[in-house]
Design a protein around this motif. Structure first.
Motif, PDB file in Angstrom:
ATOM      1  N   PRO A 284       0.746  -1.231  -0.115  1.00 10.68           N
ATOM      2  CA  PRO A 284      -0.085   0.112   0.000  1.00 10.68           C
ATOM      3  C   PRO A 284       0.840   1.296   0.080  1.00 10.68           C
ATOM      4  O   PRO A 284       0.497   2.215  -0.701  1.00 10.68           O
ATOM      5  CB  PRO A 284      -0.664   0.052   1.254  1.00 10.68           C
ATOM      6  N   GLU A 285       2.002   1.223   0.599  1.00 11.55           N
ATOM      7  CA  GLU A 285       2.598   2.542   0.833  1.00 11.55           C
ATOM      8  C   GLU A 285       3.594   2.886  -0.636  1.00 11.55           C
ATOM      9  O   GLU A 285       4.387   3.644  -0.430  1.00 11.55           O
ATOM     10  CB  GLU A 285       3.750   2.273   2.041  1.00 11.55           C
ATOM     11  N   HIS A 286       3.704   1.695  -1.520  1.00 19.40           N
ATOM     12  CA  HIS A 286       4.411   2.003  -2.697  1.00 19.40           C
ATOM     13  C   HIS A 286       3.622   2.714  -3.959  1.00 19.40           C
ATOM     14  O   HIS A 286       4.116   2.816  -4.771  1.00 19.40           O
ATOM     15  CB  HIS A 286       4.954   0.411  -2.996  1.00 19.40           C
ATOM     16  N   PHE A 287       2.042   3.101  -3.716  1.00 20.55           N
ATOM     17  CA  PHE A 287       1.381   3.614  -4.405  1.00 20.55           C
ATOM     18  C   PHE A 287       1.820   5.304  -4.382  1.00 20.55           C
ATOM     19  O   PHE A 287       1.846   5.721  -3.412  1.00 20.55           O
ATOM     20  CB  PHE A 287       0.136   3.450  -4.403  1.00 20.55           C
ATOM     21  N   ASN A 288       2.015   5.977  -5.414  1.00 25.12           N
ATOM     22  CA  ASN A 288       2.219   7.274  -5.440  1.00 25.12           C
ATOM     23  C   ASN A 288       1.918   7.918  -6.773  1.00 25.12           C
ATOM     24  O   ASN A 288       2.151   7.380  -7.869  1.00 25.12           O
ATOM     25  CB  ASN A 288       3.923   7.479  -5.291  1.00 25.12           C
ATOM     26  N   ALA A 289       0.793   8.836  -6.533  1.00 21.03           N
ATOM     27  CA  ALA A 289       0.367   9.496  -8.005  1.00 21.03           C
ATOM     28  C   ALA A 289       1.448  10.138  -8.943  1.00 21.03           C
ATOM     29  O   ALA A 289       1.115  10.339  -9.989  1.00 21.03           O
ATOM     30  CB  ALA A 289      -0.892  10.455  -7.452  1.00 21.03           C
ATOM     31  N   HIS A 290       2.548  10.325  -8.066  1.00 27.42           N
ATOM     32  CA  HIS A 290       3.429  11.171  -9.145  1.00 27.42           C
ATOM     33  C   HIS A 290       4.446  10.145  -9.606  1.00 27.42           C
ATOM     34  O   HIS A 290       5.408  10.694 -10.634  1.00 27.42           O
ATOM     35  CB  HIS A 290       4.307  12.256  -8.197  1.00 27.42           C
ATOM     36  N   ILE A 291       4.481   9.067  -9.468  1.00 25.18           N
ATOM     37  CA  ILE A 291       5.282   7.969 -10.103  1.00 25.18           C
ATOM     38  C   ILE A 291       4.589   7.278 -11.391  1.00 25.18           C
ATOM     39  O   ILE A 291       3.393   6.765 -11.109  1.00 25.18           O
ATOM     40  CB  ILE A 291       5.849   6.865  -9.100  1.00 25.18           C
ATOM     41  N   GLN A 292       5.052   7.308 -12.370  1.00 26.58           N
ATOM     42  CA  GLN A 292       4.161   6.591 -13.746  1.00 26.58           C
ATOM     43  C   GLN A 292       4.707   5.628 -14.230  1.00 26.58           C
ATOM     44  O   GLN A 292       4.495   5.487 -15.440  1.00 26.58           O
ATOM     45  CB  GLN A 292       3.966   7.988 -14.668  1.00 26.58           C
ATOM     46  N   SER A 293       5.812   4.866 -13.648  1.00 23.21           N
ATOM     47  CA  SER A 293       6.332   3.745 -14.301  1.00 23.21           C
ATOM     48  C   SER A 293       5.416   2.708 -14.463  1.00 23.21           C
ATOM     49  O   SER A 293       5.563   1.743 -15.405  1.00 23.21           O
ATOM     50  CB  SER A 293       7.619   3.114 -13.510  1.00 23.21           C
ATOM     51  N   LEU A 326      -1.689   3.462   0.783  1.00 26.37           N
ATOM     52  CA  LEU A 326      -1.320   4.113   1.994  1.00 26.37           C
ATOM     53  C   LEU A 326      -0.533   5.355   1.547  1.00 26.37           C
ATOM     54  O   LEU A 326       0.296   5.254   0.862  1.00 26.37           O
ATOM     55  CB  LEU A 326      -0.629   3.269   2.967  1.00 26.37           C
ATOM     56  N   LEU A 327      -1.143   6.501   1.813  1.00 26.72           N
ATOM     57  CA  LEU A 327      -0.394   7.803   1.330  1.00 26.72           C
ATOM     58  C   LEU A 327      -0.057   8.595   2.497  1.00 26.72           C
ATOM     59  O   LEU A 327      -0.958   8.546   3.683  1.00 26.72           O
ATOM     60  CB  LEU A 327      -1.485   8.487   0.556  1.00 26.72           C
ATOM     61  N   GLU A 328       0.985   9.346   2.642  1.00 27.88           N
ATOM     62  CA  GLU A 328       1.413  10.197   3.482  1.00 27.88           C
ATOM     63  C   GLU A 328       0.671  11.420   3.760  1.00 27.88           C
ATOM     64  O   GLU A 328       0.117  11.917   2.673  1.00 27.88           O
ATOM     65  CB  GLU A 328       2.790  10.622   3.489  1.00 27.88           C
ATOM     66  N   GLY A 329       0.320  11.996   4.710  1.00 24.40           N
ATOM     67  CA  GLY A 329      -0.309  13.272   5.061  1.00 24.40           C
ATOM     68  C   GLY A 329      -1.897  12.874   5.286  1.00 24.40           C
ATOM     69  O   GLY A 329      -2.530  11.760   5.059  1.00 24.40           O
ATOM     70  N   GLN A 330      -2.762  13.948   4.876  1.00 20.97           N
ATOM     71  CA  GLN A 330      -3.999  13.965   5.108  1.00 20.97           C
ATOM     72  C   GLN A 330      -4.723  14.402   3.677  1.00 20.97           C
ATOM     73  O   GLN A 330      -4.701  15.223   3.232  1.00 20.97           O
ATOM     74  CB  GLN A 330      -4.590  14.943   6.207  1.00 20.97           C
ATOM     75  N   LYS A 331      -5.194  13.008   3.259  1.00 19.15           N
ATOM     76  CA  LYS A 331      -5.712  13.400   1.939  1.00 19.15           C
ATOM     77  C   LYS A 331      -7.445  13.466   1.964  1.00 19.15           C
ATOM     78  O   LYS A 331      -8.206  12.629   2.566  1.00 19.15           O
ATOM     79  CB  LYS A 331      -5.389  12.148   1.059  1.00 19.15           C
ATOM     80  N   GLN A 332      -7.987  14.213   1.124  1.00 20.77           N
ATOM     81  CA  GLN A 332      -9.266  14.536   1.095  1.00 20.77           C
ATOM     82  C   GLN A 332      -9.980  13.836  -0.010  1.00 20.77           C
ATOM     83  O   GLN A 332      -9.957  14.450  -1.021  1.00 20.77           O
ATOM     84  CB  GLN A 332      -9.749  16.015   1.207  1.00 20.77           C
ATOM     85  N   LEU A 341      -4.027   4.901  -9.277  1.00 20.29           N
ATOM     86  CA  LEU A 341      -3.123   3.907  -8.797  1.00 20.29           C
ATOM     87  C   LEU A 341      -1.785   3.682  -9.499  1.00 20.29           C
ATOM     88  O   LEU A 341      -1.705   2.398 -10.197  1.00 20.29           O
ATOM     89  CB  LEU A 341      -4.017   2.154  -9.154  1.00 20.29           C
ATOM     90  N   SER A 342      -1.063   4.384  -9.372  1.00 18.15           N
ATOM     91  CA  SER A 342       0.343   4.415  -9.817  1.00 18.15           C
ATOM     92  C   SER A 342       1.203   4.084  -8.991  1.00 18.15           C
ATOM     93  O   SER A 342       1.210   4.211  -7.771  1.00 18.15           O
ATOM     94  CB  SER A 342       0.594   6.049 -10.482  1.00 18.15           C
ATOM     95  N   PHE A 343       2.251   3.378  -9.411  1.00 13.36           N
ATOM     96  CA  PHE A 343       3.407   2.819  -8.519  1.00 13.36           C
ATOM     97  C   PHE A 343       4.516   2.755  -9.459  1.00 13.36           C
ATOM     98  O   PHE A 343       4.859   2.674 -10.421  1.00 13.36           O
ATOM     99  CB  PHE A 343       2.781   1.455  -7.859  1.00 13.36           C
ATOM    100  N   ASP A 344       5.919   2.381  -8.571  1.00 17.30           N
ATOM    101  CA  ASP A 344       7.044   2.216  -9.175  1.00 17.30           C
ATOM    102  C   ASP A 344       7.102   0.721  -9.458  1.00 17.30           C
ATOM    103  O   ASP A 344       7.173  -0.098  -8.438  1.00 17.30           O
ATOM    104  CB  ASP A 344       8.315   2.895  -8.303  1.00 17.30           C
ATOM    105  N   ILE A 345       7.277   0.081 -10.528  1.00 16.02           N
ATOM    106  CA  ILE A 345       7.197  -1.232 -10.804  1.00 16.02           C
ATOM    107  C   ILE A 345       8.516  -2.003 -10.274  1.00 16.02           C
ATOM    108  O   ILE A 345       8.443  -3.104  -9.719  1.00 16.02           O
ATOM    109  CB  ILE A 345       7.588  -1.508 -12.480  1.00 16.02           C
TER     110      ILE A 345
END
Length: 358
Positions: A284-293, A326-332, A341-345
């Protein structure tokens, strides 16, 4: 002086029913080893065999290279701390600590010195004249540990010692036991079903399932390189997401899998054939909208948990597979909205039909 422990093809049967299946393991002197696994996996039975409280059906148990299968528990240089504190309610803390030494025939000055040393290490000096009923749960657990320390054993065994404590005390005692290991330098084996305790305390983790070792290694090695799907799902919180995938192409120039209608190019070789069904694992912690791989597309939000410093989002993919993010900070985010659902392969894991890493 810390001791080494070697298990050679250790088997335990209750009647004709085997519960431990030929375990091989080496624990180095001074190592903090954690046995972890679900209820019924055999971790406490294995610990009790090391302690001499359960008979070994087959195999050899060696302490410092010496076979101790038939050696009495009291002669193995081991002290054990149980889940229940098992304190004598009519005795003071001092008497609880001293009682075992008195029955073993130690002289009064030696007893007083050992009790005071244990009290100093555990910071329970002001409690020595109290009875157990006047202590909190955490204080009682310290006394139970102190009763083991005064024996000055080469090996400490802990059988789920924190399971009776509330969440805050568990964290506090976890830190104190880790500090105790640093102070004493003794070999310690710790049994728990709590993978967070295992990750935060261990030099080495032994993951057990149905009486067999699934993987042995350092905490971060198990986290980063789980040997199979069971270990991958057991280590880490929230647990790893598992999604059904299909190997589209194993061609080295463009290895590709398909997950939830999305084509994902792999960054590694793997032992699988075109068309084979695989399981893709993503923490869950490896999802990140800014990573597009790599991407699973958009996930439809089913539930949002706000933890303050982080946000847990439960989603489903286009084909209905559950994905926890699982994202850092408070997401609304609101239920019914979508989340990328972007992640680093490079952080993804692939498992075959047999559950083993491919």
């Amino acid at each position: 002086m810390a001791s080494s422990i070697t298990l050679e093809k250790i088997v335990k049967r209750f009647g004709a029913f085997p519960v431990i299946h030929g375990i091989d393991l080496v624990i180095e002197p001074g190592e903090f080893t954690v046995f972890v696994g679900p209820s019924g996996c055999g971790k406490s039975t294995l610990l009790r065999m090391i302690a001499g409280l359960e008979e070994i059906s087959d195999g050899d148990l060696l302490i410092d290279g010496e076979k101790v299968n038939e050696t009495a528990a009291s002669k193995r240089g081991i002290a054990m701390v149980f889940q229940s504190y098992a304190l004598y309610p009519h005795m003071s803390v001092y008497k609880n600590l001293a009682f075992g030494l008195e029955t073993a025939g130690y002289k009064r000055p030696e007893i007083e010195a050992r009790v005071q040393k244990a009290a100093d290490v555990l910071q329970i000096g002001p409690l020595l004249q109290r009875k157990p009923k006047a202590l909190s749960g955490g204080q009682r657990q310290r006394v139970a540990i102190g009763r083991a320390i005064v024996r000055e054993p080469k090996i400490f065994l802990f059988d789920e010692p924190l399971s009776n404590l509330d969440a805050e005390l568990r964290v506090q005692m976890r830190v104190e036991i880790a500090k105790l290991h640093q102070t004493l330098g003794s070999t310690m084996i710790y049994v728990t079903h709590d993978q967070v305790e295992a990750m935060t305390m261990a030099d080495k983790i032994v993951v057990l399932r149905e009486g067999r070792i699934m993987q042995v290694g350092r905490p971060l090695d198990l986290y980063n390189q789980p040997a199979n799907q069971f270990v991958a799902g057991f280590i880490g919180s929230p647990k790893m997401n598992f999604l059904t995938a299909r190997l589209v192409s194993s061609d080295p120039s463009r290895r590709t899998i398909e997950v939830s209608g999305q084509q994902i190019v792999l960054d590694r070789s793997l032992e699988a054939e075109d068309g084979e069904t695989l399981t893709l694992g993503i923490r869950p912690e490896h999802f990140n909208a800014h990573i597009q791989s790599a991407s699973l597309g958009e996930g439809k939000v089913q539930l949002v948990e706000h933890l303050g410093g982080s946000t847990v989002i439960y989603t489903t993919t286009a084909d209905g597979q559950a994905v926890t993010v699982l994202l850092e900070g408070q997401k609304q985010l609101r239920i019914g909205e979508t989340a990328p659902l972007s992640f680093d392969i490079a952080n993804a894991h692939l498992f075959g039909a047999d559950g083993r890493r491919v």
